[in-house]
Each structure stands twice: as C-alpha cells, then as structure tokens.
Write a protein that holds these residues in place. Structure first.
Motif, PDB file in Angstrom:
ATOM      1  N   ASP A 129       0.926  -1.191  -0.044  1.00 44.05           N
ATOM      2  CA  ASP A 129      -0.108  -0.079   0.120  1.00 44.05           C
ATOM      3  C   ASP A 129       0.936   1.282  -0.149  1.00 44.05           C
ATOM      4  OD1 ASP A 129      -2.712  -0.896   0.160  1.00 44.05           O
ATOM      5  OD2 ASP A 129      -1.964  -2.070   2.287  1.00 44.05           O
ATOM      6  N   ILE A 130       0.902   1.905  -1.012  1.00 45.01           N
ATOM      7  CA  ILE A 130       1.618   3.238  -1.111  1.00 45.01           C
ATOM      8  C   ILE A 130       0.623   4.231  -1.759  1.00 45.01           C
ATOM      9  CG2 ILE A 130       2.540   2.573  -3.255  1.00 45.01           C
ATOM     10  CD1 ILE A 130       5.240   3.992  -2.371  1.00 45.01           C
ATOM     11  N   SER A 131       0.895   5.495  -1.249  1.00 46.19           N
ATOM     12  CA  SER A 131       0.198   6.733  -1.935  1.00 46.19           C
ATOM     13  C   SER A 131       1.278   7.811  -1.869  1.00 46.19           C
ATOM     14  CB  SER A 131      -0.923   7.403  -1.234  1.00 46.19           C
ATOM     15  OG  SER A 131      -1.898   6.321  -0.880  1.00 46.19           O
ATOM     16  N   ILE A 132       1.660   8.362  -3.112  1.00 42.91           N
ATOM     17  CA  ILE A 132       2.695   9.455  -3.512  1.00 42.91           C
ATOM     18  C   ILE A 132       1.609  10.685  -3.968  1.00 42.91           C
ATOM     19  CG2 ILE A 132       4.582  10.192  -4.891  1.00 42.91           C
ATOM     20  CD1 ILE A 132       5.332   7.032  -5.163  1.00 42.91           C
ATOM     21  N   PRO A 133       1.549  11.800  -3.088  1.00 40.56           N
ATOM     22  CA  PRO A 133       0.629  12.819  -3.377  1.00 40.56           C
ATOM     23  C   PRO A 133       1.215  13.622  -4.789  1.00 40.56           C
ATOM     24  CG  PRO A 133       1.547  12.885  -1.275  1.00 40.56           C
ATOM     25  CD  PRO A 133       2.073  11.792  -1.825  1.00 40.56           C
ATOM     26  N   LYS A 134       0.314  14.183  -5.361  1.00 37.22           N
ATOM     27  CA  LYS A 134       0.763  15.083  -6.695  1.00 37.22           C
ATOM     28  C   LYS A 134       1.560  16.191  -6.057  1.00 37.22           C
ATOM     29  CE  LYS A 134      -3.493  14.118  -9.389  1.00 37.22           C
ATOM     30  NZ  LYS A 134      -4.739  14.471  -9.866  1.00 37.22           N
TER      31      LYS A 134
END
Length: 567
Positions: free
Chosen positions: A353-358
């Motif tokens: 699970d990974i989230s890279i913000p804009k």
C-alpha cells in the motif's frame, strides 16, 4: 493463449487471396498443358508406327514444342508469383511481430530478450518456405491425386483399390512418425533462441568478459548452447530422413504391381507405343503427387509450432481502451494491497500500500532486491499487478492503455541507450524542443560544457562517439527532463556522477520540475534531504515512511542501513 490469437496464418494470408487464386489458375493451366502435351504424343507415336509422315510429324512436333515452351513459361510464372506472395506474407508477419513487440507492455513476462528475434528469423522463415513450396508445387496435387484415383478405379477397379490402400498406408505411417517430431521442432526453436541470447550476451558484454578473464568460460558456455542446437537439428534430420524414402518405396511397389497387372493383361499381345508413353506419364504423376503426403506430414508440425510462437509474440501487443483519469484525486500514484509475481514465480511485491501525493518530491528507498525496480515498472505500466489495484493519476494500470500513462510520466534510469544519429536527436527523440530549450535543460544539470566542447555541438554524430559513464548519465537525465510530463521518475540516476556533479544535477532537477511530481528510486539516501516524503521498502512491502530523520530514529532497519549515509 488467448482465443483472439489462435487465428493461425489466416489474417496474413487473407489479403493475398486474389493472388493465390491467380497462382492456382496458373497451376491449373499448367496441368491442362500437360494433358495437351500427352495427347499430342499419341498421333506422333502412332504416325511413326503406321508409316513415316514427315510433314505431319513435323507439324505436331512444332505444336508440342510450343506447348512445352508455354508450359515452362506457366511454371516459371507460378514460381515467381509464389515467391512474391510468400515473401510479402513473411514481410507482413515480420512487421506484425515487430509491432507487437513494440506494443508489448508486460516486459516482465518476456521469455528472453531474443524471443522476437528468433520468431523473425527462424519461425517466419519456416512459414515462408512452406507457403512458397505449397503454392509452387503442392497446391494442385490434392485435386490431381483425387482425379488420378478416380481414373484408376474407372480403368481397373483392383488397381484403384491398391492405390487407395497405398495412400492410406503412407498417410498413416507418416502421421505416426512425424507426430514425434513436433516436440523436437519446439525444442530446436527454443535452443535457437538460447543461441541468439548467448550471442547477444557475448556482443554486448565483451568488455565484462575480458575484464574478468572469462573468455574461456564464455566460449565453453556458448559451445554447450551451440551443441544443443546442433543436436536437435541432427535428430530432426535423422528422424525425418527415412519418411520420404519409405513413402517413395511404397509408391514404387504400387507401380510394380500396376506394371505386373498390365503385363498380364497384355500377355501375348503387342503393347502399343502410346500405352508405354501413357504408363510413363502415369508413373511420373504417381511419384509426384504421392510426395504430397510426406511433405504435409513433415512441414505441418513445423508450421504449427512456428505459428503458435508467432501468435504468442503477437499476443503481447494487447489493445487497450482509453481510461479516464481521476483528476480530482490527490495522488499521482496509489496502490492498494498490490502483489506482483514475476514470470519465475517469485513474489517481488507483497501486500503493498503506497500513496504518493501530486506535486511532491518523494524517494522510495530500500536494499537490493527490495522490490523498488518492480514498483517503478508498475508505475510505468511495463508490468501489471498480479492482484490488487494500482493507479497512476487515477488510471488503473491493468485496464487502461500504457501509452496513456506514459504520456504523463517521464523516466530516467542509471544508463542511457545511445541512438544512431546526432546529439540533438538523442536528447530529444520526439523533436518537441528547440535548441534553446535543450541547452537550457542541459545547462541546469551541468551537461552544457560537454556539448559546447563537441565539434558540431548538438549536430555531433553519436553513432560511434565514446561517452564516459557520467556523460551517459547526464544524457539520460536531460532526455527525461526534456519530456513535458506531470511526473518524473529517476531510478538510481546519480550513481555514475561524482558528488559535486550529482548535487548540481539534483538541484537542476528540483528547479526544472518545480510544481511537478518527482519520484527518486534509490538504493542510497542521497536524495533524502530534498524529499518531502521517504518510503522505506523491504521484502516487497512499504515498511515505513516519513522524512529521513524520522525514519532514521523510528525504523531500526532503516537506521541500520541508511541512518548515516546522507551525503
């Protein structure tokens, strides 16, 4: 194999149906001319037997000569047209393989780097030869064999039965023994692929081989691969050699039976000369048409294997629809419970699970084999997850066109391929930037001095110009930054640069990509201080994330590996 790729050769042959029909008509005309030639022999032979009529024989001889010449022209035309058709179909197949290979998005499932090369050279050549021989020689033979069988039955029922029995026995024998060759054909092509891969390694890895003194070992390894390929070739030749011989022997046994039957029928009578000529023609026709059976039984398994391999290569070029991006989302990259299993069955990403913000600068960091390379491939849609959902700018990578994703993502690795052409083309292959913009980007990362010292600046030919590792790395960075993208990924892009050059290049990247999403994929924390968020990956999982200082104090594994490594 997906059902849409089980269509065999028909998609390639279909555009040439009219030309193939033309060849069949020409072959039919050739068969008709053969019948005319045989019919002309009877009055010539009869005239010679009954009385010498020089004028009549001369006239028929001239006609026979003209028919023979015309038959030669017909056969030559059929051969030429067959060659053109087979070459055109093969060229279309090569274009199809190249197009599919270029469209192949799941690079992780490529069997070998030379699989498509073997299809282009080995498989397509087999099919081209099959099409040529079939059109030139064997296309009319099924009809001739059927007509000959019917005629034989009409002349002598018993001889007809023996002919049918001979056909059945030859077919059964060749089918049984040729079926054993299919696996050998497959193995030979696989060994050819291994041979091509080995040769490719020797060419591209020449420096490495010499550096570690491994020439003898590499030669021995190449000989093993080459020996395997030669062994399969020998087995195929030996196992298939006696099949046509057996078929021919069966044909001659049948002809001996026919001759003996005819001899008994004509016992005590004078055999007309024309009957002897007709029997010779019948013998020739039998031998030629019966060769169709071993030809089909030997060539069809090869064609089937090659067609399946080509279809497998074509299956890599899947067509996707265009998916709408979720512009309202906050993340450039998001993964939910993603797993990735490579073609060797290894699970390189597990429950990630990974989230890279804009609009942020981030670094994914981990030891060798941690899954960073596979993560980058997922972002670039070179691979798709085995399970879970992976999105780039809201686009599900398993459902949308990879090209659609790559329109918005630029990538630089730790090495750049040098294309044939000038430096301008190597920096900007798409040709979307003017010289001023190219020099501005190169100046920002410290690559402009190299260009200024070249004799022809951006027009300098790079086909044979040597570059150092650092210069090659700078070219890769500049090529990436000249893309107009929303996200820039840099994979270990500073390894070949000294500390000052690396720092200047990093500062240039941050200036040029301001407001864009930047992701550094690193095995050392060189970009830690420049990153707003660090993701520590190990064993295919995100173990922790935060700033470098936070990870160094909160993650023992991170601290042990990278806590004091910031330069």
């Amino acid at each position: 194999m997906p059902s849409e790729y089980k269509r065999g050769l028909s998609p390639y042959i279909r555009p040439y149906r009219k030309s193939i029909a033309g060849v069949l008509l020409i072959q039919t005309a050739g068969a008709f001319l053969q019948v005319v030639a045989i019919s002309l022999l009877k009055p010539i032979v009869d005239s010679s037997a009954e009385g010498y009529d020089a004028v009549y024989i001369l006239e028929l001889g001239i006609i026979l000569l003209a028919v023979t010449v015309l038959y030669g022209v017909v056969i030559a035309s059929a051969s030429s047209l067959s060659s053109r058709i087979s070459a055109s179909i093969a060229a279309d197949m090569r274009r199809g393989v190249i197009k599919s290979s270029l469209k192949n998005q799941d690079l992780g499932n490529l069997k070998t780097p030379t699989y498509a090369m073997t299809c282009l050279t080995g498989d397509i050549s087999v099919i081209q030869e099959h099409i040529f021989q079939t059109l030139r020689t064997y296309a009319p033979m099924p009809v001739l064999l059927a007509l000959m069988s019917i005629s034989t039955f009409l002349i002598n029922f018993n001889v007809g039965l023996v002919l049918v029995l001979a056909i059945l026995l030859i077919s059964l024998f060749t089918l049984i023994f040729s079926s054993r060759l299919t696996r050998l054909y497959q193995a030979r092509l696989e060994s050819m692929d291994n041979l091509n891969s080995s040769l490719r390694e020797k060419i591209t890895g020449a420096k490495t081989i010499r550096a570690y003194g491994g020439a003898d070992y590499e030669k021995e390894k190449f000989e093993r691969v080459n020996g395997t390929f030669g062994r399969y070739n020998k087995l195929i030749v030996l196992k298939s050699y006696f099949i046509p011989l057996f078929s021919t022997a069966f044909v001659w046994l049948f002809l001996i039976f026919v001759y003996m039957s005819a001899a008994l029928d004509y016992s005590g009578r004078v055999i007309p000369a024309y009957s002897l000529v007709l029997f010779m023609q019948f013998t020739t026709c039998i031998v030629n048409t019966m060769s169709l059976i071993p030809y089909l039984c030997l060539i069809l398994p090869q064609v089937r294997v090659s067609a399946e391999r080509i279809a497998e290569t074509s299956a890599a070029g899947k067509d996707y629809g265009r998916a709408g991006a979720d512009e309202s989302g906050d993340y450039a990259v998001s993964a939910e419970n993603v797993e990735f299993v490579d073609r060797f069955g290894r699970k390189t990403i597990e429950n990630m699970d990974i989230s890279i913000p804009k609009g942020t600068v981030s670094t994914v960091l981990g030891p060798n084999g941690s899954g960073i390379t596979e993560l980058v491939d997922l972002i670039l849609a070179f691979s798709v997850p085995s399970s879970g959902t992976f999105r780039v700018f809201g686009m599900n990578t398993a459902e949308c066109s990879p090209e659609q994703i790559r329109e918005r993502v630029a990538y630089s690795g730790n090495h750049s391929n040098i294309f044939r052409g000038n430096l301008r083309f190597n920096l900007d292959p798409a040709g979307k930037n003017d010289d001023a913009r190219i020099m501005e980007v190169c100046r920002s990362i410290g690559f402009s001095d190299y260009i200024e010292n070249l004799p022809d600046k951006l027009d300098s030919d790079m086909s044979s110009r040597p570059m150092s590792g650092g210069q090659n790395q700078m070219l890769a960075l500049a090529r990436c930054l000249l893309r107009d993208a929303d996200m820039y990924i840099f994979g270990d892009s500073f390894l070949s640069l000294d500390e000052n050059s690396a720092r200047n290049a990093l500062n240039g990247i941050l200036r040029l990509c301001e407001g864009k999403t930047v992701l550094f994929a690193q095995h050392d924390p060189f970009t830690a201080e420049a990153s707003q968020r660090m993701f520590f990956i190990s064993g295919g999982k995100v173990k922790s994330y935060g700033s470098h200082s936070e990870l160094a104090s909160e993650s023992p594994a991170y601290a042990e590996m990278f806590g004091k490594a910031v330069r």
